[in-house]
Design a protein around this motif. Structure first.
Motif, PDB file in Angstrom:
ATOM      1  N   LEU A 195     119.490 -58.277  83.549  1.00  0.00           N
ATOM      2  CA  LEU A 195     119.832 -57.362  84.642  1.00  0.00           C
ATOM      3  C   LEU A 195     118.531 -56.767  85.162  1.00  0.00           C
ATOM      4  O   LEU A 195     117.753 -56.201  84.383  1.00  0.00           O
ATOM      5  N   LEU A 196     118.278 -56.900  86.449  1.00  0.00           N
ATOM      6  CA  LEU A 196     117.004 -56.440  87.018  1.00  0.00           C
ATOM      7  C   LEU A 196     117.278 -55.392  88.088  1.00  0.00           C
ATOM      8  O   LEU A 196     118.007 -55.658  89.043  1.00  0.00           O
ATOM      9  N   ASP A 197     116.691 -54.215  87.901  1.00  0.00           N
ATOM     10  CA  ASP A 197     116.905 -53.126  88.855  1.00  0.00           C
ATOM     11  C   ASP A 197     115.709 -53.018  89.799  1.00  0.00           C
ATOM     12  O   ASP A 197     114.628 -52.598  89.385  1.00  0.00           O
ATOM     13  N   GLU A 198     115.909 -53.395  91.034  1.00  0.00           N
ATOM     14  CA  GLU A 198     114.861 -53.346  92.070  1.00  0.00           C
ATOM     15  C   GLU A 198     113.540 -53.911  91.546  1.00  0.00           C
ATOM     16  O   GLU A 198     112.522 -53.221  91.533  1.00  0.00           O
ATOM     17  N   PRO A 199     113.516 -55.173  91.141  1.00  0.00           N
ATOM     18  CA  PRO A 199     112.288 -55.691  90.516  1.00  0.00           C
ATOM     19  C   PRO A 199     111.102 -55.786  91.461  1.00  0.00           C
ATOM     20  O   PRO A 199     109.963 -55.798  91.001  1.00  0.00           O
ATOM     21  N   THR A 200     111.369 -55.860  92.786  1.00  0.00           N
ATOM     22  CA  THR A 200     110.239 -56.043  93.706  1.00  0.00           C
ATOM     23  C   THR A 200     109.936 -54.782  94.510  1.00  0.00           C
ATOM     24  O   THR A 200     109.145 -54.839  95.449  1.00  0.00           O
ATOM     25  N   ALA A 201     110.563 -53.671  94.125  1.00  0.00           N
ATOM     26  CA  ALA A 201     110.345 -52.432  94.902  1.00  0.00           C
ATOM     27  C   ALA A 201     108.904 -51.961  94.744  1.00  0.00           C
ATOM     28  O   ALA A 201     108.320 -52.059  93.667  1.00  0.00           O
ATOM     29  N   SER A 202     108.327 -51.459  95.802  1.00  0.00           N
ATOM     30  CA  SER A 202     106.982 -50.867  95.832  1.00  0.00           C
ATOM     31  C   SER A 202     105.876 -51.836  95.410  1.00  0.00           C
ATOM     32  O   SER A 202     104.892 -51.424  94.803  1.00  0.00           O
TER      33      SER A 202
ATOM     34  N   ALA B   3     117.215 -47.660  73.704  1.00  0.00           N
ATOM     35  CA  ALA B   3     118.533 -48.067  73.197  1.00  0.00           C
ATOM     36  C   ALA B   3     118.896 -49.454  73.730  1.00  0.00           C
ATOM     37  O   ALA B   3     119.487 -50.266  73.020  1.00  0.00           O
ATOM     38  N   ALA B   4     118.489 -49.720  74.991  1.00  0.00           N
ATOM     39  CA  ALA B   4     118.801 -51.018  75.588  1.00  0.00           C
ATOM     40  C   ALA B   4     118.075 -52.151  74.883  1.00  0.00           C
ATOM     41  O   ALA B   4     118.413 -53.313  75.062  1.00  0.00           O
ATOM     42  N   ARG B   5     117.048 -51.812  74.106  1.00  0.00           N
ATOM     43  CA  ARG B   5     116.331 -52.856  73.365  1.00  0.00           C
ATOM     44  C   ARG B   5     116.580 -52.724  71.863  1.00  0.00           C
ATOM     45  O   ARG B   5     115.756 -53.118  71.046  1.00  0.00           O
ATOM     46  N   GLY B   6     117.713 -52.131  71.521  1.00  0.00           N
ATOM     47  CA  GLY B   6     118.148 -52.157  70.129  1.00  0.00           C
ATOM     48  C   GLY B   6     117.727 -50.980  69.276  1.00  0.00           C
ATOM     49  O   GLY B   6     117.941 -50.993  68.060  1.00  0.00           O
ATOM     50  N   PHE B   7     117.136 -49.934  69.866  1.00  0.00           N
ATOM     51  CA  PHE B   7     116.701 -48.781  69.062  1.00  0.00           C
ATOM     52  C   PHE B   7     117.920 -47.992  68.583  1.00  0.00           C
ATOM     53  O   PHE B   7     118.806 -47.667  69.365  1.00  0.00           O
ATOM     54  N   THR B   8     117.951 -47.725  67.292  1.00  0.00           N
ATOM     55  CA  THR B   8     119.084 -46.956  66.762  1.00  0.00           C
ATOM     56  C   THR B   8     118.611 -45.748  65.974  1.00  0.00           C
ATOM     57  O   THR B   8     119.376 -45.138  65.234  1.00  0.00           O
ATOM     58  N   GLY B   9     117.361 -45.391  66.099  1.00  0.00           N
ATOM     59  CA  GLY B   9     116.882 -44.179  65.432  1.00  0.00           C
ATOM     60  C   GLY B   9     115.824 -44.442  64.384  1.00  0.00           C
ATOM     61  O   GLY B   9     115.065 -43.545  64.036  1.00  0.00           O
ATOM     62  N   SER B  10     115.757 -45.658  63.866  1.00  0.00           N
ATOM     63  CA  SER B  10     114.703 -45.935  62.889  1.00  0.00           C
ATOM     64  C   SER B  10     113.662 -46.858  63.527  1.00  0.00           C
ATOM     65  O   SER B  10     114.007 -47.764  64.280  1.00  0.00           O
ATOM     66  N   ILE B  11     112.409 -46.572  63.217  1.00  0.00           N
ATOM     67  CA  ILE B  11     111.308 -47.280  63.868  1.00  0.00           C
ATOM     68  C   ILE B  11     110.819 -48.423  62.988  1.00  0.00           C
ATOM     69  O   ILE B  11     110.616 -48.255  61.784  1.00  0.00           O
ATOM     70  N   ARG B  12     110.644 -49.577  63.600  1.00  0.00           N
ATOM     71  CA  ARG B  12     109.987 -50.686  62.903  1.00  0.00           C
ATOM     72  C   ARG B  12     108.747 -51.047  63.705  1.00  0.00           C
ATOM     73  O   ARG B  12     108.798 -51.076  64.930  1.00  0.00           O
TER      74      ARG B  12
ATOM     75  N   PHE C  63     123.623 -53.786  68.623  1.00  0.00           N
ATOM     76  CA  PHE C  63     122.466 -54.631  68.272  1.00  0.00           C
ATOM     77  C   PHE C  63     122.605 -56.009  68.894  1.00  0.00           C
ATOM     78  O   PHE C  63     121.744 -56.488  69.613  1.00  0.00           O
ATOM     79  N   ARG C  64     123.757 -56.652  68.546  1.00  0.00           N
ATOM     80  CA  ARG C  64     123.985 -58.030  68.979  1.00  0.00           C
ATOM     81  C   ARG C  64     124.110 -58.088  70.499  1.00  0.00           C
ATOM     82  O   ARG C  64     123.601 -58.989  71.139  1.00  0.00           O
ATOM     83  N   PHE C  65     124.798 -57.072  71.064  1.00  0.00           N
ATOM     84  CA  PHE C  65     124.996 -57.045  72.508  1.00  0.00           C
ATOM     85  C   PHE C  65     123.655 -56.992  73.249  1.00  0.00           C
ATOM     86  O   PHE C  65     123.425 -57.728  74.207  1.00  0.00           O
ATOM     87  N   HIS C  66     122.753 -56.119  72.767  1.00  0.00           N
ATOM     88  CA  HIS C  66     121.476 -55.958  73.480  1.00  0.00           C
ATOM     89  C   HIS C  66     120.531 -57.129  73.249  1.00  0.00           C
ATOM     90  O   HIS C  66     119.530 -57.266  73.935  1.00  0.00           O
ATOM     91  N   ARG C  67     120.867 -57.949  72.289  1.00  0.00           N
ATOM     92  CA  ARG C  67     120.078 -59.163  72.140  1.00  0.00           C
ATOM     93  C   ARG C  67     120.495 -60.171  73.216  1.00  0.00           C
ATOM     94  O   ARG C  67     119.711 -61.040  73.603  1.00  0.00           O
ATOM     95  N   GLU C  68     121.725 -60.034  73.688  1.00  0.00           N
ATOM     96  CA  GLU C  68     122.235 -61.009  74.672  1.00  0.00           C
ATOM     97  C   GLU C  68     122.118 -60.519  76.110  1.00  0.00           C
ATOM     98  O   GLU C  68     122.060 -61.322  77.034  1.00  0.00           O
ATOM     99  N   VAL C  69     122.103 -59.193  76.282  1.00  0.00           N
ATOM    100  CA  VAL C  69     122.012 -58.631  77.640  1.00  0.00           C
ATOM    101  C   VAL C  69     120.793 -57.714  77.716  1.00  0.00           C
ATOM    102  O   VAL C  69     120.688 -56.747  76.961  1.00  0.00           O
ATOM    103  N   GLY C  70     119.877 -58.027  78.615  1.00  0.00           N
ATOM    104  CA  GLY C  70     118.666 -57.212  78.751  1.00  0.00           C
ATOM    105  C   GLY C  70     118.608 -56.562  80.114  1.00  0.00           C
ATOM    106  O   GLY C  70     118.968 -57.180  81.119  1.00  0.00           O
ATOM    107  N   LEU C  71     118.170 -55.310  80.148  1.00  0.00           N
ATOM    108  CA  LEU C  71     118.057 -54.578  81.419  1.00  0.00           C
ATOM    109  C   LEU C  71     116.605 -54.212  81.685  1.00  0.00           C
ATOM    110  O   LEU C  71     115.944 -53.608  80.840  1.00  0.00           O
ATOM    111  N   VAL C  72     116.123 -54.579  82.867  1.00  0.00           N
ATOM    112  CA  VAL C  72     114.790 -54.169  83.309  1.00  0.00           C
ATOM    113  C   VAL C  72     114.980 -52.987  84.245  1.00  0.00           C
ATOM    114  O   VAL C  72     115.579 -53.120  85.313  1.00  0.00           O
ATOM    115  N   PHE C  73     114.483 -51.818  83.844  1.00  0.00           N
ATOM    116  CA  PHE C  73     114.684 -50.594  84.621  1.00  0.00           C
ATOM    117  C   PHE C  73     113.847 -50.612  85.901  1.00  0.00           C
ATOM    118  O   PHE C  73     112.823 -51.281  85.983  1.00  0.00           O
TER     119      PHE C  73
END
Lengths: 284, 283
Positions: free
Chosen positions: B181-188, A242-251, B95-105
């Protein structure tokens, strides 16, 4: 694993099974070494390769001539050699299992198919009398299975798993199904490693004999723990999607177009299949 | 589950937003009971490089998920790039929001779910509906930035820990987000891989991106951040300041459980000091 711990733990069978499955998957991954080597089939587009193998499998299934099956098998061996797949590895991988499974299926047919008998050997109350048409049918069946399995094995050996999955889309397998297959393959490996780790952690702390009920409780607890972790991970994976734009349909990414060499290979395979079917009819 | 984006954003455009993130009295409860964050007030400006410092369980990962709009606060108000985060978490303009803000788990295995590294890196741009050529260009750039172009056809489970982390970052960078946004990028990670990754993060910051990095590794903080926000074990902001000030405040770091007092013996005399390698070597 020491025998002592196995006797005390009594979960050795489960641990062995998990370790076996893990090592099988690791072996499957390891065989991608062949898929990444520089050979003829490795260079062919996976979609063309899937088409090539499907038409030849169809031809082998339609053929009723052992000579044609042998001819097809010779071509497969040639393709394997051109693709730098080790001969003994390839042959063993195919033929070690076929006599066991295909052979068991056709054994009754050898004796029950009517026709002239090869020999007639009385063994007490029963008579061992294989029929010649039954034997020919059995050999033809095993040859067909051998050719088809060889093709499938050669396809898997010369194609990375990811490319193989993507090529399924060309035969209209839904993208969602392909994604689920890819994710299942990806995460089953992870969870098998996790389960192995849990069993090893238990083994390292096992210092006394445990009762049957304790062991059953441990196994059910481990299963529950894995289910919980898989649910948590599936939630996290969904969040990552979801954080990378997934909304249920696959491309999915469309691979490059097939080149002239891919088309030529496909046409060649179709030609081989057509010749095999015609030859089979003529010989029949 | 399908969440269709609204055709017309109801929120102000990102350019009009004064701050990237604005949080007032934000609380988050897990399962409606367990407090993960309790009354967070925070404002992060565009282009800032912020380190979120905190011990395990202090709520760093939860805060990053909130900032990424994948969960909504239980209480308080929170705006990200001028949008209401609760609405984004509900799918509004996500859609637009996640294009501008990215999270690395934190766990790269969560982020790398596809069959190959390339597929994972391409996942975001494809979901945004970019053209194939554009997707290819975004992926090539992200793979090059993380120096893993040679791994693009490899399966994620074949990668080492450091390679997985780089692939996970590349999978977000391919969206070309302004905020990372980076969550513990250097852990382990082993020391060499850790410093390679620190350098990559520094380069991203120097490239003008807004970076928020959650970590509890003090030695990397001055290198990746110009501002430090410390989360305490009470799940509140304990301190907010420049790295030199924060890292020099021994009592604060002990209170936040980022260092601990270490009692031991040297040549027959016992004494206590922070459990800090540099301090120990200097003795």
């Amino acid at each position: 694993m020491s025998g002592r711990v196995e006797r005390d733990g009594h979960v050795g069978w489960l641990e062995h099974t998990l370790a076996g499955i893990t090592s099988s998957i690791e072996r499957a991954v390891f065989t991608e070494e062949h898929a990444r080597s520089r050979g003829w089939l490795q260079a062919v587009d996976p979609r063309a390769k899937l088409g090539m193998f499907l038409v030849v499998i169809l031809a082998a299934s339609l053929s009723s001539s052992i000579v044609v099956e042998v001819g097809l098998y010779a071509i497969i061996l040639g393709a394997a050699a051109a693709s730098r797949v080790p001969f003994d590895f390839f042959v063993k991988r195919v033929w070690l299992g076929i006599p066991l499974f295909a052979g068991i299926v056709v054994i009754p047919a050898i004796f029950f198919v009517p026709g002239p008998r090869l020999f007639d050997l009385p063994l007490g109350p029963i008579q061992l009398a294989p029929s010649i048409p039954g034997l020919i049918g059995a050999v033809l069946f095993i040859a067909r299975v051998g050719v088809s399995v060889s093709l499938a094995v050669l396809l898997v050996l010369t194609t990375p798993w990811a490319d193989l999955l993507k090529s399924l889309q060309t035969i209209r397998v839904p993208q969602l199904f392909v994604l689920i297959l890819a994710m299942a393959y990806r995460y089953i490996f992870l969870f098998l490693h996790l389960a192995n780790g849990m069993f090893e952690a238990r083994k390292s702390r096992l210092v006394a004999r445990t009762s049957g009920s304790e062991q059953r409780r441990y196994i059910s607890g481990t299963i529950g723990n894995l289910v919980n972790r898989s649910i948590k991970m599936s939630n996290d994976v969904y969040a990552a999607m979801a954080a990378r734009g997934f909304t249920g349909s696959i491309r999915s990414f469309q691979a490059d177009r097939m080149g002239m060499a891919d088309w030529l290979s496909l046409v060649g395979a179709v030609a081989v299949a057509v010749v095999a079917v015609i030859a089979s009819r003529s010989l029949a | 589950m399908t969440i269709e984006p609204m055709p017309v954003p109801l929120e102000p455009s990102p350019a009009a937003a004064a701050a990237v993130f604005e949080l007032h009295g934000v609380r988050y409860l897990y399962g409606g009971r367990q407090t993960a964050l309790d009354g967070i007030d925070l404002r992060i400006e565009r282009g800032e490089r912020v380190a979120l410092l905190g011990a395990n369980g202090s709520g760093k990962s939860t805060l990053l998920k909130l900032l990424d709009g994948i969960i909504a606060p239980s209480d308080g108000t929170m705006r990200a790039l001028g949008r209401d985060v609760a609405a984004v978490a509900d799918g509004l303009d996500s859609f637009r929001f996640h294009r501008e803000v990215g999270l690395v788990f934190q766990d790269p295995d969560v982020q790398l779910f596809s069959a190959t590294v390339f597929d994972d890196v391409a996942f975001g741009p494809l979901q945004l509906g970019l053209a194939q050529d554009e997707v290819r260009a975004c992926c090539d750039e992200a793979l090059r930035q993380m120096d893993i172009a040679h791994l693009s056809n490899r399966a994620p489970f074949e990668l080492s820990g450091g390679e997985k982390k780089r692939a996970a970052i590349a999978s977000v960078l391919s969206l070309r987000p302004d905020v990372l946004l980076l969550d513990e990028p250097t852990a382990s990670l082993d020391p060499r891989t850790k410093w390679v990754l620190v350098n990559l993060i520094r380069q991203l910051g120097e490239g003008g991106k807004t970076l928020v990095t959650a970590t509890h590794e003090l030695e990397i903080v001055p290198l990746i951040a110009e501002r430090v926000v410390v989360l305490g074990e009470n799940r509140r902001v304990l301190a907010d300041g420049r790295p030199a000030e924060i890292l020099a405040d021994r009592d604060l770091l002990i209170r936040a459980n980022l260092i601990h007092e270490h009692l031991h013996e040297h040549g027959g005399t016992s004494h206590s000091h922070d459990h800090d390698l540099e301090h120990h070597e200097a003795e």
